[in-house]
Design an enzyme around this catalytic site. Sequence first.
Site, PDB file in Angstrom:
ATOM      1  CD  GLN A  72     -13.287  -5.060  -0.070  1.00 46.68           C
ATOM      2  OE1 GLN A  72     -12.654  -4.860  -1.102  1.00 46.68           O
ATOM      3  NE2 GLN A  72     -13.338  -4.169   0.917  1.00 46.68           N
ATOM      4  CB  CYS A 102     -13.381  -0.361  -5.292  1.00 47.23           C
ATOM      5  SG  CYS A 102     -12.105  -0.339  -6.581  1.00 47.23           S
ATOM      6  CG  ASN A 202      -9.453   2.906   5.009  1.00 50.52           C
ATOM      7  OD1 ASN A 202      -9.905   2.857   3.869  1.00 50.52           O
ATOM      8  ND2 ASN A 202      -8.201   2.595   5.278  1.00 50.52           N
ATOM      9  N   GLY A 226      -3.787   0.762   5.243  1.00 46.27           N
ATOM     10  CA  GLY A 226      -3.503   0.142   3.958  1.00 46.27           C
ATOM     11  C   GLY A 226      -2.106   0.452   3.478  1.00 46.27           C
TER      12      GLY A 226
END
Length: 328
Positions: A72, A102, A202, A226
Site C-alpha cells: 500500500q 488513513c 472493512n 485488521g
Amino acid sequence: MTIQIGSLATPSPVFLAPLAGITDLPYRKLVARFGAGLVVSEMVASQEVVQARPEARGKAEICGDLEAASVQIAGNDAYWMAEAAKYCAGQGARVIDINMGCPAKKVTNGYSGSALMRDPNHALTLIEAVVGAVDVPVTLKTRLGWDDEMLNAPEIARRAEGAGVQMITIHGRTRCQFYKGRADWAAIRDVVEAVSVPVIANGDIVDSRTARQALGQSGAQGVMIGRGAQGRPWLLAQVTADLMGSTQPDVPTGDELIDMISEHYEAMLSFYGVPLGLKCARKHLGWYMDDAQTPALLRRAVLTAESPQKALSLFADAFGPHPLEEAA
C-alpha cells in the site's frame, strides 16, 4: 468464494488489512502461512520509498514466496506515487494498493490518505498515474467519506474503476469518525452497487460472525480484517474456513504455540536488527500474552527483557498451558 483482482485470483475472500507498525514482512509471512486471500503491507510513503529511505523500503519489502502480496502506497503527488508503484512492483508486489483511507492527522495534514476524499479530481490524477505506471493490478482503500456531509465513496469508486482500479476496499466509517462508534457495513452497499469490480468490507470485523454480518449487510465480495488478527495470525484462515465450509486450520497450542511465537520473535529480530527488533516485537508479544492470559508479573518480565535470550527463556512459562506467576 475466491476474488479476481485483475489477473490475480485470490485463494479466499478474507484479506489482511494494512496496519502501521504491525503488518511488516515477518507478520505478513506468518499470516500467509496459515492462509489468507491477500496480505497487505503497512502504508508506505511514496516519496520516501523512491528516495531509498530505509524505513520506507523496509515496509515495502516483499517476500518472493508470498503469492498474494500487496503493497500500500500513500502520497499526494502523481509523480512520486507512480514511481513508488513502479519500485514496489519491481520488488515483487503482486498488487499495488492506494491509500485514501488513513485518518491520522499527520497523513491528512499532508493532503494524503482520507484527505484525498475532499478533492476527488486530484485523487483521480494519482490513481491514473499509478495505474499507468505498472502492469500489476491496482486497488484502492478508502472510507465512506470525509464526514457525514461528504459521503462520496460511491462517486470516487465509480471514477476509480473507470481509471482502471481492479478492487475497492471500504472502511465503514468516515474520516472524522476515526475509529469511534461502529463501522456502518450497510452503507458500503452503495459502493457495491456503484461498481462492477470487487468491493471488500472493512472495519470491526473480528471473527466469523462479524464477517458474515459485514458481507450480508454490505453485499461485498470479501472482508478485510485488521485489529482482530492482532495476536491471532490464524484468524483469517479460521474465518475463511467458516465462510467456505473448508477445513479449519490447526491453531497451535502448547509447545507448538511457543515454537511459533519464538520463530516470529526471531524473525522480527532478524528483519529489524536486535535493538529495534526488541522494541517492535513487544506489541506482538503483548497480544499473544493477552490470549494466553499470562500473569502480570511474568508479562512485565517478558516485555522488559533486555536481551533476546532472556525473553526467549520466559516463553515456555508465558505461553504454556499453565503460566507461572513466580517464574518472573
